[in-house]
Design an enzyme around this catalytic site. Structure first.
Site, PDB file in Angstrom:
ATOM      1  N   GLU A   1       0.693  -1.294   0.096  1.00  0.00           N
ATOM      2  CA  GLU A   1      -0.076   0.027   0.071  1.00  0.00           C
ATOM      3  C   GLU A   1       0.751   1.105   0.078  1.00  0.00           C
ATOM      4  O   GLU A   1       0.433   2.299   1.016  1.00  0.00           O
ATOM      5  CB  GLU A   1      -0.921  -0.015   1.238  1.00  0.00           C
ATOM      6  CG  GLU A   1      -2.101  -1.069   0.982  1.00  0.00           C
ATOM      7  CD  GLU A   1      -3.244  -0.982   1.954  1.00  0.00           C
ATOM      8  OE1 GLU A   1      -3.174  -0.077   2.642  1.00  0.00           O
ATOM      9  OE2 GLU A   1      -4.214  -1.802   1.912  1.00  0.00           O
TER      10      GLU A   1
ATOM     11  N   GLU B   1      -4.962  -8.805  -0.010  1.00  0.00           N
ATOM     12  CA  GLU B   1      -5.875  -8.425   1.415  1.00  0.00           C
ATOM     13  C   GLU B   1      -7.504  -8.098   0.805  1.00  0.00           C
ATOM     14  O   GLU B   1      -7.606  -7.426  -0.061  1.00  0.00           O
ATOM     15  CB  GLU B   1      -5.379  -7.286   2.150  1.00  0.00           C
ATOM     16  CG  GLU B   1      -4.182  -7.428   2.782  1.00  0.00           C
ATOM     17  CD  GLU B   1      -3.810  -6.023   3.758  1.00  0.00           C
ATOM     18  OE1 GLU B   1      -4.560  -5.188   4.242  1.00  0.00           O
ATOM     19  OE2 GLU B   1      -2.476  -5.972   3.714  1.00  0.00           O
TER      20      GLU B   1
HETATM   21  C1  BGP Z   1      -4.515  -2.332   5.066  1.00  0.00           C
HETATM   22  C2  BGP Z   1      -3.282  -2.540   5.890  1.00  0.00           C
HETATM   23  C3  BGP Z   1      -3.293  -3.561   6.715  1.00  0.00           C
HETATM   24  C4  BGP Z   1      -4.492  -3.675   7.405  1.00  0.00           C
HETATM   25  C5  BGP Z   1      -5.932  -3.389   6.810  1.00  0.00           C
HETATM   26  C6  BGP Z   1      -6.880  -3.182   7.665  1.00  0.00           C
HETATM   27  O1  BGP Z   1      -4.726  -0.890   4.655  1.00  0.00           O
HETATM   28  O2  BGP Z   1      -2.376  -3.186   4.704  1.00  0.00           O
HETATM   29  O3  BGP Z   1      -2.064  -3.443   7.265  1.00  0.00           O
HETATM   30  O4  BGP Z   1      -4.229  -2.954   8.954  1.00  0.00           O
HETATM   31  O5  BGP Z   1      -5.630  -2.235   6.051  1.00  0.00           O
HETATM   32  O6  BGP Z   1      -6.999  -2.135   8.489  1.00  0.00           O
HETATM   33  P1  BGP Z   1      -7.236  -1.675   9.741  1.00  0.00           P
HETATM   34  O7  BGP Z   1      -6.441  -2.380  10.640  1.00  0.00           O
HETATM   35  O8  BGP Z   1      -7.238  -0.209   9.797  1.00  0.00           O
HETATM   36  O9  BGP Z   1      -8.702  -1.931   9.857  1.00  0.00           O
END
Ligand code: BGP
Length: 458
Positions: free
Chosen positions: A159, A358
């Site tokens: 990201e 993801e």
């Molecule tokens: C993405 C990231 C992850 C993860 C996910 C969920 O943007 O790559 O590291 O954290 O989001 O986000 P959050 O933890 O804010 O719910």
């Protein structure tokens, strides 16, 4: 329509959110270790303590039926100060983790850098300093040397687009660096292109790709102004990153935004040559939802967002709620069809295989008296997204695998352990580490079955 037999059914984590052991066995500090956590959320010192539980966890991943495990390597375990001496203990940890995966027939998919820049590099300007670019290439070389014969799939930077757009929220942009944001971005893109090339030279059988967060967004109305604003969002959020990764070209609409916002970037012809020479083998991307966009007058005040709640940029675009989509408990909208649209759009633009690194639902999970966790809402979310993935494949999109977030509970970037994503529950909360016991959620059994039948039932 069936998915290919070798489809990479996986799940994901990242080092700083799952490992803990933040200062053990020679590890240096990263920007995540030194940042002030959001009020009410814990620091990253222990997380799910995967560093000490990795054997138990990988065994659970094999019981889950995973064909692939996407994890990240903490740069500061390998090079504690970012670009100096190698830490043999750190090299050993990931070597053991990789071997443990391979022992169960789980393909390791390795992210090199997931938000955890070494603090020592941050002190000298982080990505605003070209030294960080050289350090990243050095780090990548060490990874290829040590793990190249065992790891077939590599991801460069998780990201990058979110680090640029939401840096202060993620903890990766420091106050005072704002004016150099797109210069930092340029150095990251150059570092990535160099690492693509290095990977092909050093480990010709491996495949490598970028891992941005991509979603194709909607104009709020059919007003031409809203459509134009959406064109800008899609360029600034998505195509800037993928056009460079794949074609070595700066997207002109994104460049127009960067210039009009007054950001300076020093770009040489030699840089452009480097960007053209580094080529990915596939595109990995994270998808949580889409954004809905309106035109935004310069006179209005800027609005805030996070990775998934679109921000506003006066004069360009503003994110608004989509009246047709439900919300998660944490305010992110849910859009499975947007997932299909995004897969189709990326594939139409770049014609490269796609890997989802993801996708998932952050929710409050509850352990019942009998120890069960009935996360039907997560099963429903995943089912809807995998159904749309299959429909995308049916239209001809080449998808290599699907790695939902997350394999096991870990610290969320905003809400700590209150917001959980895993198939495996970790018994701790924001205040109390408890016994860190692992429990299988209902979604664990559901995903296990889905993998076994290769999602034929969907
Ligand atoms: C993405 C990231 C992850 C993860 C996910 C969920 O943007 O790559 O590291 O954290 O989001 O986000 P959050 O933890 O804010 O719910």
């Amino acid at each position: 329509m069936s998915l290919p037999k070798n489809f990479l059914w996986g799940a994901s984590t990242s080092a700083y959110q799952v490992e803990g052991a933040y200062n053990e066995d020679g590890k240096g500090l990263s920007v995540q270790d030194v940042k002030t956590p959001f009020p009410g959320t814990p620091n990253f010192n222990v997380c799910s303590d995967h560093y000490h539980h990795y054997k138990e966890d990988v065994k659970l991943f094999s019981e889950l039926g995973l064909k692939a495990y996407r994890f990240s390597i903490a740069w500061t375990r390998i090079l504690p100060d970012g670009d100096g001496e190698v830490n043999p203990k750190g090299v050993e940890f990931y070597s053991n983790l990789i071997d443990e995966c391979l022992k169960y027939g789980i393909e390791p998919i390795v992210t090199m850098y997931h938000f955890d820049l070494p603090y020592e590099l941050d002190k000298v300007g982080g990505w605003t300093n070209p030294r960080t670019m050289d350090a990243f290439v050095k780090f990548a070389k060490i990874l290829f040397e040590n793990y190249g014969s065992r790891v077939k799939y590599w991801l460069t930077i998780n990201e990058q687009n979110m680090m640029i757009l939401y840096g202060p929220v993620i903890g990766t942009t420091k106050p005072g660096q704002e004016g150099l944001l797109y210069q930092s971005n340029h150095y990251m893109l150059l570092a990535q292109a160099k690492v693509f090339k290095l990977c092909h030279e050093m480990v010709p059988n491996a495949k490598i790709g970028p891992a941005p967060n991509i979603s194709v967004n909607y104009p709020h109305t059919s007003k031409p102004e809203d459509n134009l604003a959406t064109l800008y969002v899609n360029a600034v959020r998505n195509w800037l990153y993928l056009d460079i990764a794949v074609w070595g070209k700066y997207n002109p609409v994104a460049m127009d935004y960067i210039t009009k916002k007054g950001f300076k970037i020093d770009i040489t012809e030699e840089d452009m040559q480097i960007l053209r020479e580094g080529k990915p083998d596939f595109i990995a991307f994270n998808y949580y939802n889409t954004a809905t966009i309106e035109a935004y007058s310069e006179k209005e005040a800027a609005t805030q967002g996070d990775q998934q709640i679109a921000l506003g940029d006066p004069g360009f675009f503003k994110g608004v709620a989509n009246e047709f989509l439900p919300f998660t408990d944490f305010g992110w909208q849910i859009d499975p069809l947007g997932f299909r649209t995004t897969l189709m759009e990326i594939y139409s633009r770049y014609h490269l295989p796609l890997l989802i690194t993801e996708n998932g639902l952050g929710a409050y999970d509850k352990v019942e008296e009998d120890g069960s966790i009935n996360d039907d809402y997560r099963i429903e979310y995943l089912k809807q997204h995998i159904t749309e993935l299959k429909r995308a494949v049916e239209t001809g999109v080449d998808v290599m695998g699907y790695c939902p977030w997350s394999a096991i509970d870990l610290i969320s970037t905003h809400q700590g352990f209150l917001k959980r994503y895993g198939f495996i529950y970790v018994n701790r909360d924001n205040e109390d580490l408890k016994d860190l016991k692992r429990l299988k959620k209902k979604s664990f059994f559901w995903y296990n079955n889905l993998i076994k039948e290769n999602a034929e039932s969907l």
